[in-house]
Motif scaffolding. Sequence first.
Motif, PDB file in Angstrom:
ATOM      1  N   SER A   1      50.418 -81.330  21.527  1.00  0.00           N
ATOM      2  CA  SER A   1      50.637 -79.903  21.299  1.00  0.00           C
ATOM      3  C   SER A   1      49.550 -79.109  22.009  1.00  0.00           C
ATOM      4  CB  SER A   1      50.637 -79.587  19.800  1.00  0.00           C
ATOM      5  OG  SER A   1      49.380 -79.885  19.225  1.00  0.00           O
ATOM      6  N   SER A   2      49.850 -77.849  22.284  1.00  0.00           N
ATOM      7  CA  SER A   2      48.913 -77.006  23.030  1.00  0.00           C
ATOM      8  C   SER A   2      47.595 -76.804  22.294  1.00  0.00           C
ATOM      9  CB  SER A   2      49.546 -75.651  23.358  1.00  0.00           C
ATOM     10  OG  SER A   2      49.909 -74.982  22.157  1.00  0.00           O
ATOM     11  N   ASP A   3      47.615 -76.892  20.950  1.00  0.00           N
ATOM     12  CA  ASP A   3      46.378 -76.731  20.184  1.00  0.00           C
ATOM     13  C   ASP A   3      45.673 -78.057  19.919  1.00  0.00           C
ATOM     14  OD1 ASP A   3      47.961 -77.913  18.238  1.00  0.00           O
ATOM     15  OD2 ASP A   3      47.917 -76.190  16.875  1.00  0.00           O
ATOM     16  N   GLY A   4      46.275 -79.176  20.385  1.00  0.00           N
ATOM     17  CA  GLY A   4      45.673 -80.489  20.235  1.00  0.00           C
ATOM     18  C   GLY A   4      45.826 -81.116  18.861  1.00  0.00           C
ATOM     19  N   LYS A   5      46.478 -80.439  17.931  1.00  0.00           N
ATOM     20  CA  LYS A   5      46.626 -80.982  16.578  1.00  0.00           C
ATOM     21  C   LYS A   5      47.639 -82.124  16.524  1.00  0.00           C
ATOM     22  CE  LYS A   5      45.019 -76.895  14.230  1.00  0.00           C
ATOM     23  NZ  LYS A   5      45.291 -75.836  13.275  1.00  0.00           N
ATOM     24  N   LEU A   6      48.559 -82.132  17.467  1.00  0.00           N
ATOM     25  CA  LEU A   6      49.513 -83.233  17.587  1.00  0.00           C
ATOM     26  C   LEU A   6      49.194 -83.959  18.889  1.00  0.00           C
ATOM     27  CD1 LEU A   6      52.205 -84.635  16.615  1.00  0.00           C
ATOM     28  CD2 LEU A   6      53.322 -83.158  18.283  1.00  0.00           C
ATOM     29  N   ASP A   7      48.928 -85.236  18.785  1.00  0.00           N
ATOM     30  CA  ASP A   7      48.652 -86.059  19.962  1.00  0.00           C
ATOM     31  C   ASP A   7      49.111 -87.466  19.614  1.00  0.00           C
ATOM     32  OD1 ASP A   7      47.712 -87.494  22.137  1.00  0.00           O
ATOM     33  OD2 ASP A   7      45.689 -86.639  22.059  1.00  0.00           O
ATOM     34  N   VAL A   8      50.320 -87.807  20.042  1.00  0.00           N
ATOM     35  CA  VAL A   8      50.901 -89.087  19.644  1.00  0.00           C
ATOM     36  C   VAL A   8      51.320 -89.911  20.852  1.00  0.00           C
ATOM     37  CG1 VAL A   8      51.717 -88.278  17.397  1.00  0.00           C
ATOM     38  CG2 VAL A   8      53.191 -88.063  19.373  1.00  0.00           C
ATOM     39  N   GLU A   9      51.207 -91.219  20.663  1.00  0.00           N
ATOM     40  CA  GLU A   9      51.696 -92.163  21.654  1.00  0.00           C
ATOM     41  C   GLU A   9      53.191 -92.330  21.434  1.00  0.00           C
ATOM     42  OE1 GLU A   9      51.220 -96.865  22.896  1.00  0.00           O
ATOM     43  OE2 GLU A   9      49.724 -95.940  21.592  1.00  0.00           O
ATOM     44  N   LEU A  10      53.952 -92.260  22.506  1.00  0.00           N
ATOM     45  CA  LEU A  10      55.402 -92.426  22.430  1.00  0.00           C
ATOM     46  C   LEU A  10      55.793 -93.776  23.010  1.00  0.00           C
ATOM     47  CD1 LEU A  10      56.437 -88.906  23.757  1.00  0.00           C
ATOM     48  CD2 LEU A  10      56.334 -89.646  21.370  1.00  0.00           C
ATOM     49  N   ALA A  11      56.813 -94.378  22.441  1.00  0.00           N
ATOM     50  CA  ALA A  11      57.334 -95.638  22.959  1.00  0.00           C
ATOM     51  C   ALA A  11      58.815 -95.744  22.594  1.00  0.00           C
ATOM     52  CB  ALA A  11      56.570 -96.829  22.388  1.00  0.00           C
ATOM     53  N   LEU A  12      59.565 -96.299  23.492  1.00  0.00           N
ATOM     54  CA  LEU A  12      60.976 -96.571  23.237  1.00  0.00           C
ATOM     55  C   LEU A  12      61.071 -97.565  22.084  1.00  0.00           C
ATOM     56  CD1 LEU A  12      63.840 -95.949  24.294  1.00  0.00           C
ATOM     57  CD2 LEU A  12      63.622 -97.966  25.742  1.00  0.00           C
TER      58      LEU A  12
ATOM     59  N   THR B   1      59.040-101.345  23.404  1.00  0.00           N
ATOM     60  CA  THR B   1      58.007-102.068  22.658  1.00  0.00           C
ATOM     61  C   THR B   1      57.919-101.616  21.210  1.00  0.00           C
ATOM     62  OG1 THR B   1      56.260-100.477  23.181  1.00  0.00           O
ATOM     63  CG2 THR B   1      56.612-102.291  24.763  1.00  0.00           C
ATOM     64  N   GLY B   2      58.279-100.366  20.942  1.00  0.00           N
ATOM     65  CA  GLY B   2      58.153 -99.830  19.593  1.00  0.00           C
ATOM     66  C   GLY B   2      56.706 -99.598  19.186  1.00  0.00           C
ATOM     67  N   ASP B   3      55.786 -99.601  20.149  1.00  0.00           N
ATOM     68  CA  ASP B   3      54.361 -99.476  19.853  1.00  0.00           C
ATOM     69  C   ASP B   3      53.903 -98.046  19.582  1.00  0.00           C
ATOM     70  OD1 ASP B   3      54.009-102.201  20.076  1.00  0.00           O
ATOM     71  OD2 ASP B   3      53.295-102.128  22.147  1.00  0.00           O
ATOM     72  N   GLY B   4      54.785 -97.094  19.679  1.00  0.00           N
ATOM     73  CA  GLY B   4      54.434 -95.702  19.393  1.00  0.00           C
ATOM     74  C   GLY B   4      55.568 -95.061  18.637  1.00  0.00           C
ATOM     75  N   THR B   5      55.422 -93.794  18.326  1.00  0.00           N
ATOM     76  CA  THR B   5      56.497 -93.071  17.667  1.00  0.00           C
ATOM     77  C   THR B   5      57.550 -92.707  18.709  1.00  0.00           C
ATOM     78  OG1 THR B   5      57.003 -91.305  16.096  1.00  0.00           O
ATOM     79  CG2 THR B   5      55.474 -90.761  17.870  1.00  0.00           C
ATOM     80  N   ASN B   6      58.645 -92.121  18.278  1.00  0.00           N
ATOM     81  CA  ASN B   6      59.695 -91.731  19.219  1.00  0.00           C
ATOM     82  C   ASN B   6      60.230 -90.358  18.819  1.00  0.00           C
ATOM     83  OD1 ASN B   6      62.256 -92.083  17.521  1.00  0.00           O
ATOM     84  ND2 ASN B   6      61.304 -94.102  17.302  1.00  0.00           N
ATOM     85  N   PRO B   7      60.940 -89.702  19.726  1.00  0.00           N
ATOM     86  CA  PRO B   7      61.423 -88.344  19.443  1.00  0.00           C
ATOM     87  C   PRO B   7      62.299 -88.236  18.194  1.00  0.00           C
ATOM     88  CG  PRO B   7      61.577 -88.787  21.782  1.00  0.00           C
ATOM     89  CD  PRO B   7      61.209 -90.091  21.117  1.00  0.00           C
ATOM     90  N   LYS B   8      63.076 -89.266  17.880  1.00  0.00           N
ATOM     91  CA  LYS B   8      63.907 -89.207  16.676  1.00  0.00           C
ATOM     92  C   LYS B   8      63.046 -89.159  15.419  1.00  0.00           C
ATOM     93  CE  LYS B   8      65.807 -91.287  19.489  1.00  0.00           C
ATOM     94  NZ  LYS B   8      65.344 -91.082  20.872  1.00  0.00           N
ATOM     95  N   GLN B   9      61.952 -89.928  15.389  1.00  0.00           N
ATOM     96  CA  GLN B   9      61.041 -89.892  14.243  1.00  0.00           C
ATOM     97  C   GLN B   9      60.381 -88.520  14.122  1.00  0.00           C
ATOM     98  OE1 GLN B   9      58.624 -93.239  15.406  1.00  0.00           O
ATOM     99  NE2 GLN B   9      59.526 -94.549  13.827  1.00  0.00           N
ATOM    100  N   LEU B  10      59.987 -87.945  15.241  1.00  0.00           N
ATOM    101  CA  LEU B  10      59.358 -86.628  15.220  1.00  0.00           C
ATOM    102  C   LEU B  10      60.351 -85.572  14.733  1.00  0.00           C
ATOM    103  CD1 LEU B  10      57.367 -86.844  18.564  1.00  0.00           C
ATOM    104  CD2 LEU B  10      56.434 -86.983  16.237  1.00  0.00           C
ATOM    105  N   PHE B  11      61.603 -85.668  15.192  1.00  0.00           N
ATOM    106  CA  PHE B  11      62.639 -84.740  14.745  1.00  0.00           C
ATOM    107  C   PHE B  11      62.888 -84.894  13.247  1.00  0.00           C
ATOM    108  CE2 PHE B  11      67.018 -83.269  14.147  1.00  0.00           C
ATOM    109  CZ  PHE B  11      66.975 -82.047  14.787  1.00  0.00           C
ATOM    110  N   ALA B  12      62.955 -86.162  12.779  1.00  0.00           N
ATOM    111  CA  ALA B  12      63.189 -86.422  11.355  1.00  0.00           C
ATOM    112  C   ALA B  12      62.059 -85.839  10.512  1.00  0.00           C
ATOM    113  CB  ALA B  12      63.323 -87.922  11.103  1.00  0.00           C
ATOM    114  N   ALA B  13      60.827 -86.035  10.926  1.00  0.00           N
ATOM    115  CA  ALA B  13      59.685 -85.504  10.176  1.00  0.00           C
ATOM    116  C   ALA B  13      59.719 -83.976  10.159  1.00  0.00           C
ATOM    117  CB  ALA B  13      58.376 -86.001  10.779  1.00  0.00           C
TER     118      ALA B  13
END
Length: 136
Positions: A19-30, A37-49
């Motif tokens: 995020s532009s304010d740096g409060k969100l900084d997540v590793e993404l993975a398919l 690999t599933g080693d990070g979060t994914n857009p569906k999880q972010l949308f669900a949250a």
Amino acid sequence: MSLYTAVATATGRDGRAVSSDGKLDVELALQKELGGTGDGTNPKQLFAAGYAACFATSMQLVAQTKEIDVSGMSVTAEVGLVPNGQGGFQLEVSLRTKLPDSLPREVGRALIEATHQVCPYSNAARGNIPVELLAE
């Protein structure tokens, strides 16, 4: 005029989202289910949250205007990825709202429906994403 604008930048499913304010900084993975690999979060999880949090906050607002106590309630969003029948994909959502046991079922159902009309995510999804509303 927008009351608030969130800004985030991503480099793709196997990268980062910040995020532009740096409060969100997540590793993404398919996700593993899609060959990643599933080693990070994914857009569906972010949308669900985001949807679950927005719906819960909207419900608190609606409940307050109706003088209904929803202390202890929670919302769980399940976001599915499904083929759209045209070679692409679309999302589908189930929102599971856990309401206080003391709340009569018909009052709870009416509250969920009223919240669905107020929640910004619900308004964005309406006509675009199938959303199932469930009370638990």
